[in-house]
Design a protein around this motif. Structure first.
Motif, PDB file in Angstrom:
ATOM      1  N   MET A  10       0.544   1.631  -8.139  1.00 57.85           N
ATOM      2  CA  MET A  10      -0.673   2.464  -8.044  1.00 57.85           C
ATOM      3  C   MET A  10      -0.064   3.106  -6.711  1.00 57.85           C
ATOM      4  SD  MET A  10      -4.139   0.364  -8.558  1.00 57.85           S
ATOM      5  CE  MET A  10      -4.544  -0.116  -9.984  1.00 57.85           C
ATOM      6  N   LEU A  11       0.769   3.024  -5.903  1.00 59.87           N
ATOM      7  CA  LEU A  11       1.057   3.665  -4.657  1.00 59.87           C
ATOM      8  C   LEU A  11       2.166   4.873  -5.027  1.00 59.87           C
ATOM      9  CD1 LEU A  11       1.837   0.731  -2.324  1.00 59.87           C
ATOM     10  CD2 LEU A  11      -0.241   2.063  -2.239  1.00 59.87           C
ATOM     11  N   GLY A  12       1.556   5.879  -4.761  1.00 55.53           N
ATOM     12  CA  GLY A  12       2.205   7.176  -5.019  1.00 55.53           C
ATOM     13  C   GLY A  12       2.084   7.742  -6.701  1.00 55.53           C
ATOM     14  N   GLN A  13       1.881   6.960  -7.552  1.00 58.85           N
ATOM     15  CA  GLN A  13       1.597   7.066  -8.782  1.00 58.85           C
ATOM     16  C   GLN A  13       0.954   5.859  -9.612  1.00 58.85           C
ATOM     17  OE1 GLN A  13       5.191   7.887 -11.324  1.00 58.85           O
ATOM     18  NE2 GLN A  13       6.143   6.524 -10.089  1.00 58.85           N
ATOM     19  N   PHE A  14       0.428   6.265 -10.566  1.00 59.45           N
ATOM     20  CA  PHE A  14      -0.072   5.249 -11.589  1.00 59.45           C
ATOM     21  C   PHE A  14       0.864   5.015 -12.724  1.00 59.45           C
ATOM     22  CE2 PHE A  14      -3.893   3.584 -14.312  1.00 59.45           C
ATOM     23  CZ  PHE A  14      -3.537   2.213 -13.893  1.00 59.45           C
ATOM     24  N   THR A  15       1.378   3.770 -12.863  1.00 56.71           N
ATOM     25  CA  THR A  15       2.440   3.594 -13.749  1.00 56.71           C
ATOM     26  C   THR A  15       2.379   2.212 -14.228  1.00 56.71           C
ATOM     27  OG1 THR A  15       3.795   5.108 -13.248  1.00 56.71           O
ATOM     28  CG2 THR A  15       4.681   3.418 -14.461  1.00 56.71           C
ATOM     29  N   LEU A  16       2.198   1.724 -15.720  1.00 56.52           N
ATOM     30  CA  LEU A  16       2.579   0.308 -15.986  1.00 56.52           C
ATOM     31  C   LEU A  16       3.781   0.015 -16.942  1.00 56.52           C
ATOM     32  CD1 LEU A  16      -0.604   1.323 -16.031  1.00 56.52           C
ATOM     33  CD2 LEU A  16      -1.265  -0.569 -17.417  1.00 56.52           C
ATOM     34  N   LEU A 111       0.965  -6.158  -8.974  1.00 61.46           N
ATOM     35  CA  LEU A 111       0.424  -4.899  -8.680  1.00 61.46           C
ATOM     36  C   LEU A 111       0.779  -4.687  -7.316  1.00 61.46           C
ATOM     37  CD1 LEU A 111      -1.989  -2.952  -9.321  1.00 61.46           C
ATOM     38  CD2 LEU A 111      -3.510  -4.699  -8.466  1.00 61.46           C
ATOM     39  N   ASP A 112       1.527  -3.409  -7.146  1.00 60.44           N
ATOM     40  CA  ASP A 112       1.876  -3.148  -5.817  1.00 60.44           C
ATOM     41  C   ASP A 112       1.343  -3.008  -4.628  1.00 60.44           C
ATOM     42  OD1 ASP A 112       0.716  -0.780  -6.486  1.00 60.44           O
ATOM     43  OD2 ASP A 112       2.276   0.483  -6.260  1.00 60.44           O
ATOM     44  N   ILE A 113       0.150  -2.630  -4.764  1.00 61.76           N
ATOM     45  CA  ILE A 113      -0.987  -2.722  -3.646  1.00 61.76           C
ATOM     46  C   ILE A 113      -1.198  -4.015  -3.060  1.00 61.76           C
ATOM     47  CG2 ILE A 113      -1.840  -0.353  -4.193  1.00 61.76           C
ATOM     48  CD1 ILE A 113      -4.378  -1.666  -5.115  1.00 61.76           C
ATOM     49  N   GLU A 114      -1.181  -4.892  -3.884  1.00 65.52           N
ATOM     50  CA  GLU A 114      -1.482  -6.259  -3.603  1.00 65.52           C
ATOM     51  C   GLU A 114      -0.239  -6.754  -2.893  1.00 65.52           C
ATOM     52  OE1 GLU A 114      -4.768  -7.744  -6.691  1.00 65.52           O
ATOM     53  OE2 GLU A 114      -2.575  -8.478  -7.006  1.00 65.52           O
ATOM     54  N   ASP A 115       0.965  -6.560  -3.411  1.00 67.84           N
ATOM     55  CA  ASP A 115       2.333  -6.718  -2.868  1.00 67.84           C
ATOM     56  C   ASP A 115       2.511  -6.340  -1.436  1.00 67.84           C
ATOM     57  OD1 ASP A 115       2.754  -8.328  -4.987  1.00 67.84           O
ATOM     58  OD2 ASP A 115       3.950  -6.992  -5.955  1.00 67.84           O
ATOM     59  N   PHE A 116       2.143  -4.901  -1.242  1.00 70.21           N
ATOM     60  CA  PHE A 116       2.109  -4.393   0.031  1.00 70.21           C
ATOM     61  C   PHE A 116       1.180  -4.907   0.969  1.00 70.21           C
ATOM     62  CE2 PHE A 116       0.087  -1.095   2.914  1.00 70.21           C
ATOM     63  CZ  PHE A 116       0.914  -0.539   3.269  1.00 70.21           C
ATOM     64  N   GLU A 117      -0.092  -5.193   0.375  1.00 69.65           N
ATOM     65  CA  GLU A 117      -1.040  -5.628   1.584  1.00 69.65           C
ATOM     66  C   GLU A 117      -0.504  -7.126   2.150  1.00 69.65           C
ATOM     67  OE1 GLU A 117      -5.616  -6.573   2.239  1.00 69.65           O
ATOM     68  OE2 GLU A 117      -4.742  -5.887   0.262  1.00 69.65           O
ATOM     69  N   ASP A 146       0.010   7.543  -1.175  1.00 69.33           N
ATOM     70  CA  ASP A 146      -1.231   7.133  -1.057  1.00 69.33           C
ATOM     71  C   ASP A 146      -1.686   6.577  -2.510  1.00 69.33           C
ATOM     72  OD1 ASP A 146      -1.747   7.450   1.495  1.00 69.33           O
ATOM     73  OD2 ASP A 146      -2.573   9.215   1.388  1.00 69.33           O
ATOM     74  N   PRO A 147      -2.576   5.686  -2.734  1.00 66.65           N
ATOM     75  CA  PRO A 147      -2.828   5.247  -4.071  1.00 66.65           C
ATOM     76  C   PRO A 147      -3.557   6.142  -5.048  1.00 66.65           C
ATOM     77  CG  PRO A 147      -3.806   3.679  -2.496  1.00 66.65           C
ATOM     78  CD  PRO A 147      -3.201   4.882  -1.637  1.00 66.65           C
ATOM     79  N   LEU A 148      -3.118   6.145  -6.239  1.00 63.20           N
ATOM     80  CA  LEU A 148      -3.723   6.891  -7.352  1.00 63.20           C
ATOM     81  C   LEU A 148      -4.020   8.226  -6.880  1.00 63.20           C
ATOM     82  CD1 LEU A 148      -6.567   4.287  -8.060  1.00 63.20           C
ATOM     83  CD2 LEU A 148      -4.485   4.491  -9.379  1.00 63.20           C
ATOM     84  N   VAL A 161      -7.994   4.416  -1.106  1.00 63.11           N
ATOM     85  CA  VAL A 161      -7.039   5.310  -0.392  1.00 63.11           C
ATOM     86  C   VAL A 161      -7.171   5.301   1.027  1.00 63.11           C
ATOM     87  CG1 VAL A 161      -6.506   7.695  -0.107  1.00 63.11           C
ATOM     88  CG2 VAL A 161      -7.063   7.069  -2.421  1.00 63.11           C
ATOM     89  N   ALA A 162      -8.402   5.443   1.640  1.00 61.14           N
ATOM     90  CA  ALA A 162      -8.633   5.209   3.225  1.00 61.14           C
ATOM     91  C   ALA A 162      -8.089   3.890   3.554  1.00 61.14           C
ATOM     92  CB  ALA A 162      -9.999   5.566   3.590  1.00 61.14           C
ATOM     93  N   TYR A 163      -8.317   2.985   3.086  1.00 66.03           N
ATOM     94  CA  TYR A 163      -8.052   1.564   3.412  1.00 66.03           C
ATOM     95  C   TYR A 163      -6.305   1.251   3.190  1.00 66.03           C
ATOM     96  CZ  TYR A 163      -7.039  -3.485   3.528  1.00 66.03           C
ATOM     97  OH  TYR A 163      -6.968  -4.956   3.588  1.00 66.03           O
ATOM     98  N   TYR A 164      -5.725   1.788   2.445  1.00 67.73           N
ATOM     99  CA  TYR A 164      -4.396   1.496   2.410  1.00 67.73           C
ATOM    100  C   TYR A 164      -3.547   2.496   2.927  1.00 67.73           C
ATOM    101  CZ  TYR A 164      -4.931  -2.207  -1.073  1.00 67.73           C
ATOM    102  OH  TYR A 164      -5.112  -3.542  -1.812  1.00 67.73           O
ATOM    103  N   HIS A 165      -4.084   3.748   3.252  1.00 65.23           N
ATOM    104  CA  HIS A 165      -3.578   4.731   4.046  1.00 65.23           C
ATOM    105  C   HIS A 165      -3.365   4.027   5.520  1.00 65.23           C
ATOM    106  CE1 HIS A 165      -2.359   8.718   5.053  1.00 65.23           C
ATOM    107  NE2 HIS A 165      -2.792   8.716   6.422  1.00 65.23           N
TER     108      HIS A 165
END
Length: 396
Positions: A10-16, A111-117, A146-148, A161-165
């Protein structure tokens, strides 16, 4: 369930990605299909009533004769998209039970945002600098942006977006400080450049970058960074960089030679590279120095000098829109520079003002100069929405 892990970025693009197959929101599909798919994956631990999803996507004034059937149609299209990863995968992952939709976690999900956090929190909890830096760097390696980014106009993505940024800026700042502490200057500089690409308005990043460039002896690079942030802050907020950044800029402009020089070499270094036929244009910080030097001079010799503040506004005194203000300020600088003496000095001191130093000019002559500049501007740009006003004051 045995099989590959579903990898979601989800970071930078949305890909599965599942096995050797990939789908992305850059594919030619409905934006709402990808948005709802992202929403389900981000909330993969929850279930949703049909009414909640209808409210999420049809509460902003968009009408639908039958939102319930419209929602079912979107889910059908989501399942069809997921089937491209593996036949039958869509119906396996998107389930409905007792009137509620949910993401079926039967397939392992990365999920990359979970791994990042997770890496960020591990870094914050680490007691050892090396471990903390390694966790910060692992988090930064995942942050492709930033996400999505294709869904920034969706209401539900705004807090995400604000949270992960915010987490990213804290991660970058923590890593930069540790790299500086370990005197890994080149890595700190490279990270500053990356972080500024994602967060271009945080002055602390420019401060770290200028410090790093000064340590490596790249004075021109440090000056370029200052000019970049100065232009950015002027363009978007109408303010000047902080005093810390201005101090670093002054430090970067100092040239100290490491050998004894001849008088010819000194004169060569002092000479203006390509002298302009009109007034000298400089940064506001340097204008202050020249102003103070001139003030000392007239205190000693009794000569007169004046300063003129030229301001641009709209017809009724209001601030011009940026699309009109920027070209007007650029045009005014060129006109002023070409219509003043070589001994005069001008600098931009705010988003809509220039300050002019007029040495060896009395008050009456300085007002005549200002009147001439205003008249020349109106003649040259008769259709400009800009209105000029000036204030002249003796230099003290």
């Amino acid at each position: 369930m045995n099989g590959p892990t579903l990898q979601v970025q989800m970071l930078g693009q949305f890909t599965l990605r599942y096995g050797d197959r990939t789908i992305s929101d850059s594919d030619d599909r409905s934006r709402r299909v990808w948005s709802l798919l992202a929403y389900m994956i981000y909330n993969h631990g929850r279930s949703f009533a049909q009414e909640e999803l209808i409210h999420l996507y049809w509460s902003n004034g968009e009408k639908s004769a039958d939102p319930g059937n419209a929602l079912k149609s979107i889910f059908h299209r989501i399942r069809t998209a997921l089937d491209k990863l593996q036949p039958g995968l869509g119906r396996l992952l998107i389930r409905r039970k007792a009137g509620r939709y949910f993401w079926n976690n039967v397939i392992p999900l990365s999920l990359d945002i979970e791994d990042f956090e997770a890496h960020f929190h591990a870094a914050e909890a680490a007691g050892d600098d090396d471990v903390r830096l390694a966790e910060y760097q692992a988090a930064l390696a995942l942050y492709a942006g930033d996400p999505l980014p294709r869904m920034t106009d969706e209401i539900w993505t705004i807090p995400i977006v604000a949270y992960y940024h915010s987490l990213y800026t804290r991660t970058a700042a923590g890593a930069i400080e540790l790299l500086e502490k370990q005197e890994r200057t080149a890595e700190a500089v490279a990270l500053c450049h990356q972080a500024i690409h994602i967060e271009p308005y945080q002055e602390d990043l420019y401060e770290h970058l200028m410090h790093g460039l000064l340590r490596t002896g790249d004075m021109k690079g440090a000056m370029s960074v200052y000019e970049e942030i100065s232009e950015l802050l002027f363009a978007h907020f109408g303010v000047m960089p902080s005093e810390t950044l201005r101090t670093l800029y002054r430090q970067a402009t100092r040239t100290v030679n490491d050998r004894t020089l001849t008088m010819d070499e000194v004169c060569s270094q002092l000479a203006e590279p390509a002298p302009h036929g009109g007034a000298m244009v400089c940064e506001y910080d340097f204008f202050k120095i020249l102003y103070r030097a001139e003030a000392r001079s007239i205190a000693r010799n009794g000569h007169s000098a004046n300063i003129c503040l030229l301001s641009i506004s709209g017809k009724d005194g209001e601030m011009l829109a940026r699309r009109s203000l920027d070209p007007a300020m650029n045009n005014l600088q060129v006109l002023v520079q070409n219509n003043l003496r070589r001994g005069d000095v001008i600098a931009r001191c705010s988003i809509s003002q220039y300050i002019i130093l007029l040495p060896q000019a009395n008050y009456e002559n300085s007002r005549m100069v200002a009147d001439r500049l205003v008249s020349a501007f109106y003649r040259r740009y008769p259709h400009s929405p800009a209105r000029l006003r000036y204030t002249v004051q003796p230099l003290t």
